[in-house]
Design an enzyme around this catalytic site. Sequence first.
Site, mmCIF file in Angstrom:
data_model
loop_
_atom_site.group_PDB
_atom_site.id
_atom_site.type_symbol
_atom_site.label_atom_id
_atom_site.label_comp_id
_atom_site.label_asym_id
_atom_site.label_seq_id
_atom_site.Cartn_x
_atom_site.Cartn_y
_atom_site.Cartn_z
ATOM 1 C CD GLU A 72 -8.559 -25.338 0.404
ATOM 2 O OE1 GLU A 72 -7.516 -25.925 0.051
ATOM 3 O OE2 GLU A 72 -8.573 -24.168 0.827
ATOM 4 C CB SER A 332 11.917 12.681 20.001
ATOM 5 O OG SER A 332 11.401 13.986 19.863
#
Length: 869
Positions: A72, A332
């Site tokens: 950080e 399908s």
Amino acid sequence: MVALLLCGAGAASMEAYVESVPMSAGPAEPQASTLYYRDGRTILARVGTTDHSDVPLSSVPPAVRSAVLAAEDRDFYDHSGVSIRGVLRAVVADVGGSRQGASTITQQYARNAFLTQDVSVERKAKEFAIAIRLEREHTKDEILERYLNTIYYGRGAYGIAAAANAYFGITPDRLTAAQGAVLASVIKDPYGFDPANDASAARSRWEWVIKSEREQGWLAEEPHYPPVNPATVQAPGPDGLVVDRVERELAGHGVTPRALHTLGLSIITTLDPAAHGAAVNQVAAHLASQPKGLRAALVAVDPATGGVRAYYGGDQGRGYFDDASAAHPAASTFKPVVLAAALREGIGYLSRWDGSSPRLFAGRLGVPLSNRGDQQCPSCTLEKSMVESLNTPFYAVTEEIGAATVRSMAYDLGVARTYGGAPTLVDAKGDPTPGRTRSDIAIGRYPVTPGDLASVYATFAAGGVRHDRYFVESVSTPDGRRLWTSAPVAKRVLDSKAAADVSTVLSAVVRGGDVLPGRPAAGKAGAQQWGDTKDNQDAWMAGYTPELATAVWLGKARPGPIRDSAGDAIKGETVPARLWRDFTRDALDGTPKTALPRPAHVGRIDVGDAGRSKAAARPKDEDSRPAPGVPVVNTAGKGRRLALTFDDGPSPYTAQVLDLLAEQRVKATFCMVGEEVERYPELVRRVVAEGHQLCNHSWKHDDLGRVSAVAARDDIIRTNEAIAAAAPGAPVPYFRAPYGSWGSSAKVGSDLGQTPLGWVVDPDDWLLPGADVIADRIEKQLRPRAIVLIHDGGGEREQTVAALTKLIPKLKRDGWRFDLPERTVMSRPLPQAPAPESSSASASPSPSTTPTPEAGASTRPSSGATPGP
């Protein structure tokens, strides 16, 4: 002097501003946030921290602190609390509409502990000022201690002590360097970098943190990635996964997970209480009587906005696998996408196509395609093909307009372009054409998520206008200020008339089944077959009314056969369709019914291939020959003939195959792998001595479709040399690419004098379905002049031999004759290696004495070619 005075005045003004910004005595206590249904009153879930206790910095090992700093703020102990460059970058980004976080730990602590989460230049300025004051009033260690105790680490853990317990079940003083790097990793994205949510991303982030520490000289040895505890369920039940979706969506809009868990926000979601309740209840009801292990997903979307009205991805809760966001072969249910693409290309839904089964297509690399149940419809409209769920017409359409056209249509309708960073709707590694889309897209080969499929059908329901799917309407702070409000994104991707025709066809599908929800509706069911069996592994139903579009999926945690309580294979039109029907009925109870649009009859109807495909195939079968470099799929002679070709050998089973062929007086082609030739040279010599033909099948059975022409050439030549060493002087007239993945290898083989060998019949005996199944599959796929692919090596082949033992005599009785494949190029003798001194080498026949095929089988080469020696 003027410049100095101005600088002095500016500094004085800045100092005055810094001192004027109010700062409370301590950070605000975390507050839980509330998620509401779309009515803004009914509570969906509460989200907040449940575990928090402060510890002194001395209880945090230095290696853990170093990991946090590396992740950080590497310069934390060297700067004065702010990064001027970072603040300017953030301001410019915010003004431009994007977002940029603070760059120092002090600024992050100032924002999280003393300020709101609104995005503005004023907030950035206050953050700057408070960071300066914090640096003046506290030591660096005090600021780091406060930061570690107030940052949010995910899993409801607020502070380093809670995080150590949530991820590793220990107190912070016992954390190792490796464990500290895990906690440092999640600070940036507490959800996305949690190993329980995305193990790959978490590992990559951890490796980056470790690398950063080593670059700073803070870590002497590189540790191993540590085991991490599974996440505990913070929000159990189906709604927990909704919370996960909301958290990820908010993070994309700048509302961080920490803000969600600590700031007491009010989040109004898009979920409808009636629809979402119906989803949870109906899934439970429909699965209650089914076998254990069956899983379901359901996503319902408002076609007018894209808002998610119901969401079910599982019932275990937050952090567990979300089936509604997992991709499965669409089967399908993807055919309507092909229909939409055809309509956009000017092909009408009443055009007629050849629905015969099986059919051969160029994109199938010689493997025939069949309809379910081998249904036949030689002249079929696309509407009837959709109602009957025929495969061959939609595959023919896709080959006509191009697989890329169908893929583009799917993206336009709502399928994401990537899943987990990997491109969608393309072959993956190990498939025939990695990174490319084949015409198998027509039959739903490629995976999509239930959420994306719901968006696709919502686009149809919205008349061709796609609305991006979303979960959150608005986010407000406890004092009523709006942090974010949704702005649905809409885009027309399909002409309204074409969309009306899609609805016409899909409404005929629904009317043809027993899944009417009591109002005008359209939809399509589908199922993905489980291997080469009569079972399915995925079953779908996707459908819509003008008010609601829904996708339902059923399957297992790991792909496998899915059966209902009666032991029958689950199809899309069974459990999934009934679940969709009952959900739609309950979700829309009391809602006025709306008619679907009338058909517009877009496109031409005289463009189908009905009648054309057989006419086109006849001269190819009987008269014409493929050009050199194109795989042949026919026998040399005409009529009721077939050619047996054996792949992946020689192997311990080759002797059994040869015994059978000798008994039946049948000649065949053996496609041989170079490495196996070196292991079994005596079998190569026997193949030649008994009059069979040789075929080059690569050196290691690697995918030559993915390598360069030079590499393919080297591979083929190396295999030729191995065959020549085993059987000096024997010709090798054919070449077959492993997996049927040719790339440039077909032309290379042709240039080397070896006819590329395809196939028409494939019993898929790799999957060991049983001798009777293998024989039956071969018979069903046979047509005159067919080349049959059978495996000689690469697994247990007893049942393959057993199948042929029964089948060959039967085929002879039925009038079939056995032939060799045709040739399109002149085969040349391979360079003859010096004959070994062993007696076995002297037994090898010379080319001139090679026995001929079965009586009556033609050895006539293709037009323009001459026989091999």
